[in-house]
Write a protein that holds these residues in place. Structure first.
Motif, PDB file in Angstrom:
ATOM      1  N   TYR A  37     -28.349   2.152 -60.660  1.00 41.77           N
ATOM      2  CA  TYR A  37     -29.027   1.038 -61.299  1.00 41.77           C
ATOM      3  C   TYR A  37     -30.314   1.547 -61.937  1.00 41.77           C
ATOM      4  N   LYS A  38     -30.708   0.886 -63.017  1.00 45.60           N
ATOM      5  CA  LYS A  38     -31.971   1.187 -63.702  1.00 45.60           C
ATOM      6  C   LYS A  38     -32.917   0.012 -63.512  1.00 45.60           C
ATOM      7  N   GLN A  39     -34.167   0.296 -63.179  1.00 43.56           N
ATOM      8  CA  GLN A  39     -35.165  -0.764 -63.030  1.00 43.56           C
ATOM      9  C   GLN A  39     -36.331  -0.468 -63.984  1.00 43.56           C
ATOM     10  N   PRO A  40     -36.309  -1.108 -65.159  1.00 45.56           N
ATOM     11  CA  PRO A  40     -37.406  -0.923 -66.108  1.00 45.56           C
ATOM     12  C   PRO A  40     -38.657  -1.627 -65.600  1.00 45.56           C
ATOM     13  N   PRO A  41     -39.772  -1.452 -66.286  1.00 49.14           N
ATOM     14  CA  PRO A  41     -41.022  -2.085 -65.834  1.00 49.14           C
ATOM     15  C   PRO A  41     -40.927  -3.600 -65.646  1.00 49.14           C
ATOM     16  N   SER A  42     -40.013  -4.247 -66.333  1.00 50.70           N
ATOM     17  CA  SER A  42     -39.857  -5.698 -66.185  1.00 50.70           C
ATOM     18  C   SER A  42     -39.381  -6.069 -64.783  1.00 50.70           C
ATOM     19  N   GLY A  43     -38.760  -5.125 -64.081  1.00 54.16           N
ATOM     20  CA  GLY A  43     -38.401  -5.360 -62.687  1.00 54.16           C
ATOM     21  C   GLY A  43     -36.948  -5.667 -62.411  1.00 54.16           C
ATOM     22  N   GLU A  44     -36.182  -6.046 -63.405  1.00 50.70           N
ATOM     23  CA  GLU A  44     -34.792  -6.420 -63.161  1.00 50.70           C
ATOM     24  C   GLU A  44     -33.919  -5.187 -63.024  1.00 50.70           C
TER      25      GLU A  44
END
Lengths: 114, 115
Positions: A37-44
């Protein structure tokens, strides 16, 4: 008990470099599923890939590729020609068997600099 | 196809107060999961539902935590008598268990800060 280890807590690369994120797992089950999974700065958390324990074929999707090796209990993730938009925290995860809770590693923060 | 939604996105509360979070899964997904993520860590499993039945709870889920999924649709997670240690991101995920396999899709999370 299951365990996922992502030894690299933080990686910094310059744009267009290739980068490999390591994932080592422990499980006593013969049937299990591995995820990234990838978690960008937006958090999702954004789903990238699912792989079952019986399928050791490597997979390529655009600039992303995954190398699953049961012999070393590893499921590594490579980004080719990295881009700034790849900057995020990446998590490797494991389910005990099909249809169950995810056990996550601690994540690897990837910073891609222009 | 809309994704998983969570409300509120942010919550600030004082220690000792009760808070409730809501998760709306992807329609037709029969499983719904709750995870907690603290800063710099990976998400940790809290509990999950298959339809309206709560099938498993983590030991992390103290008596102050309760989750429901009435009618197998949306879910709520309530924390009673909040403590500063409850400050975290609470993530919801849903999946469709089909032919023994599933992929969990996550919502944007609810970030809780307990003062």
């Amino acid at each position: 008990a299951q365990k996922v280890t992502q030894a690299q807590t933080e990686i910094s690369v310059v744009e267009k470099e290739d980068v490999t994120l390591d994932c080592v797992y422990e499980t006593r089950d013969t049937t299990y599923y591995l995820f990234w999974y990838k978690q960008p700065p937006s958090g999702e958390l954004v789903f990238l890939i699912r792989r079952n324990s019986f399928d050791e074929q490597n997979e390529i999707s655009g600039r992303y590729s995954w190398n699953f090796q049961k012999s070393t209990s590893s499921f590594n993730f490579t980004i080719t020609a990295s881009q700034v938009v790849d900057s995020a925290v990446y998590f490797c995860a494991l389910t005990r068997n099909a249809g169950n809770m995810l056990t996550f590693g601690g994540g690897t923060r990837l910073m891609v600099k222009p | 196809d809309t994704g998983v939604s969570q409300n509120p996105r942010h919550k600030i509360t004082k220690r000792g107060q009760n808070v409730t979070f809501r998760c709306d899964p992807i329609s037709e997904h029969n499983r719904l999961y709750w995870y907690r993520q603290t800063l710099g860590q990976g998400p940790e499993f809290l509990t999950y539902f298959q339809n309206e039945a709560q099938l498993e709870k983590s030991r992390l889920l103290s008596d102050r935590f309760s989750a429901e999924r009435p009618k197998g649709s949306f879910s709520t997670l309530e924390i009673q008598r909040t403590e500063q240690g409850d400050s975290a991101m609470y993530l919801c995920a849903s999946s469709l268990l089909k032919q023994g396999t599933e992929t969990q899709y996550f919502g944007p999370g609810t970030r809780l800060l307990v003062l």
